[in-house]
Design a protein around this motif. Structure first.
Motif, mmCIF file in Angstrom:
data_model
loop_
_atom_site.group_PDB
_atom_site.id
_atom_site.type_symbol
_atom_site.label_atom_id
_atom_site.label_comp_id
_atom_site.label_asym_id
_atom_site.label_seq_id
_atom_site.Cartn_x
_atom_site.Cartn_y
_atom_site.Cartn_z
ATOM 1 N N ILE A 78 0.882 -1.167 0.000
ATOM 2 C CA ILE A 78 0.000 0.000 0.000
ATOM 3 C C ILE A 78 0.919 1.215 0.000
ATOM 4 O O ILE A 78 1.855 1.285 0.802
ATOM 5 C CB ILE A 78 -0.886 0.030 1.256
ATOM 6 N N HIS A 79 0.678 2.168 -0.895
ATOM 7 C CA HIS A 79 1.443 3.412 -0.866
ATOM 8 C C HIS A 79 0.558 4.525 -0.333
ATOM 9 O O HIS A 79 -0.519 4.788 -0.866
ATOM 10 C CB HIS A 79 1.952 3.806 -2.257
ATOM 11 N N VAL A 80 0.996 5.156 0.755
ATOM 12 C CA VAL A 80 0.261 6.257 1.363
ATOM 13 C C VAL A 80 0.986 7.547 1.011
ATOM 14 O O VAL A 80 2.143 7.741 1.391
ATOM 15 C CB VAL A 80 0.149 6.080 2.895
ATOM 16 N N LYS A 81 0.289 8.397 0.288
ATOM 17 C CA LYS A 81 0.864 9.667 -0.178
ATOM 18 C C LYS A 81 0.243 10.819 0.603
ATOM 19 O O LYS A 81 -0.955 10.818 0.876
ATOM 20 C CB LYS A 81 0.567 9.835 -1.669
ATOM 21 N N GLY A 82 1.062 11.774 0.959
ATOM 22 C CA GLY A 82 0.568 12.993 1.602
ATOM 23 C C GLY A 82 0.195 14.011 0.542
ATOM 24 O O GLY A 82 -0.285 13.659 -0.539
ATOM 25 N N SER A 83 0.443 15.266 0.822
ATOM 26 C CA SER A 83 0.083 16.328 -0.121
ATOM 27 C C SER A 83 0.828 16.203 -1.440
ATOM 28 O O SER A 83 0.289 16.510 -2.493
ATOM 29 C CB SER A 83 0.363 17.699 0.498
ATOM 30 N N ASP A 84 2.077 15.764 -1.385
ATOM 31 C CA ASP A 84 2.868 15.605 -2.598
ATOM 32 C C ASP A 84 3.938 14.545 -2.348
ATOM 33 O O ASP A 84 4.136 14.096 -1.230
ATOM 34 C CB ASP A 84 3.525 16.934 -2.989
ATOM 35 N N TYR A 85 4.628 14.168 -3.398
ATOM 36 C CA TYR A 85 5.708 13.187 -3.277
ATOM 37 C C TYR A 85 6.936 13.837 -2.654
ATOM 38 O O TYR A 85 7.244 14.999 -2.908
ATOM 39 C CB TYR A 85 6.098 12.630 -4.648
ATOM 40 N N GLU A 86 7.657 13.069 -1.857
ATOM 41 C CA GLU A 86 8.950 13.496 -1.321
ATOM 42 C C GLU A 86 10.018 13.236 -2.382
ATOM 43 O O GLU A 86 9.778 12.529 -3.360
ATOM 44 C CB GLU A 86 9.282 12.705 -0.048
ATOM 45 N N ASP A 87 11.220 13.780 -2.173
ATOM 46 C CA ASP A 87 12.324 13.534 -3.102
ATOM 47 C C ASP A 87 12.595 12.044 -3.234
ATOM 48 O O ASP A 87 12.771 11.354 -2.229
ATOM 49 C CB ASP A 87 13.602 14.227 -2.614
ATOM 50 N N GLY A 88 12.618 11.553 -4.439
ATOM 51 C CA GLY A 88 12.937 10.157 -4.713
ATOM 52 C C GLY A 88 11.783 9.184 -4.534
ATOM 53 O O GLY A 88 11.914 8.008 -4.862
ATOM 54 N N GLU A 89 10.650 9.650 -4.021
ATOM 55 C CA GLU A 89 9.536 8.743 -3.748
ATOM 56 C C GLU A 89 8.952 8.149 -5.032
ATOM 57 O O GLU A 89 8.680 6.952 -5.103
ATOM 58 C CB GLU A 89 8.451 9.483 -2.966
ATOM 59 N N LYS A 90 8.787 8.967 -6.060
ATOM 60 C CA LYS A 90 8.255 8.459 -7.339
ATOM 61 C C LYS A 90 9.207 7.435 -7.954
ATOM 62 O O LYS A 90 8.774 6.400 -8.462
ATOM 63 C CB LYS A 90 8.044 9.608 -8.328
ATOM 64 N N ASP A 91 10.506 7.735 -7.914
ATOM 65 C CA ASP A 91 11.499 6.801 -8.461
ATOM 66 C C ASP A 91 11.464 5.476 -7.715
ATOM 67 O O ASP A 91 11.555 4.405 -8.310
ATOM 68 C CB ASP A 91 12.911 7.401 -8.394
#
Length: 192
Positions: A95-108
């Motif tokens: 499960i991926h829990v995302k906040g307001s936006d992605y942190e550095d490197g999170e998408k990668d």
């Protein structure tokens, strides 16, 4: 069941009801580096227990943690790994829990994960428009309930039908439960 919960945001609005539902069907261990989970434990001592849930707050990797707590993964019916940027090979569901936006490197990092269910915690009030994403509004009442249950050291029902529905939808079939039964368990009071 082995669950990896990914993301850099505060995942307690998802993890606490997940823990609550799983504990009805067996022994649970939660492995996290989030120090806020110690608030659920007597004397804030980790590892510790909340009913039949063992909570281990550690900086050890998922593989190293078993030596640290002197247990094996198979000692528990359900294992929840609260992960930021580490994958574990023996996971049934991510499960991926995302906040307001992605942190550095999170998408990668997410590109390395074969399959996961995305959940966006709408701290900013803006939903994620991706079709498969579950959007959860974060309210002051929800956040204050997290504080109350940490203070009382119990897993009370959360005042968010959307959170309960999301957790029930994700987990019910894996536990051989009907969605309506999973929702009833999430709405029940604490039973340690």
């Amino acid at each position: 069941m082995r669950i990896g919960v990914l993301g850099f945001t505060d995942k307690r609005p998802i993890l606490y009801p997940l823990m609550k539902l799983l504990q009805y069907t067996g022994d649970v261990v939660v492995i996290t580096d989030d120090r806020r989970f110690k608030r659920l434990l007597e004397d804030y001592t980790s590892p510790g227990h909340l009913g039949n849930i063992m909570i281990c707050v550690t900086d050890a990797t998922p593989d190293e943690v078993w030596e640290e707590i002197d247990h094996r993964e198979n000692d528990f019916d359900h294992v929840i790994y609260d992960l930021r940027d580490t994958l574990h090979e023996d996971i049934d569901m991510y499960i991926h829990v995302k906040g307001s936006d992605y942190e550095d490197g999170e998408k990668d990092f997410l590109e390395c994960v074969d399959a996961y269910t995305p959940i966006k915690l709408m701290y900013d009030g803006k939903p994620d428009r991706t079709k498969e994403t579950m959007n959860i509004p974060i309210t002051l009442k929800l956040l204050s309930t997290l504080e109350i249950l940490e203070n009382k050291k119990v897993l009370l029902p959360l005042p968010s039908p959307k959170v309960n529905k999301a957790i029930a939808k994700l987990i019910a079939t894996h536990l051989s439960l009907k969605m309506s039964d999973a929702l009833k368990l999430l709405r029940k009071g604490w039973q340690s």
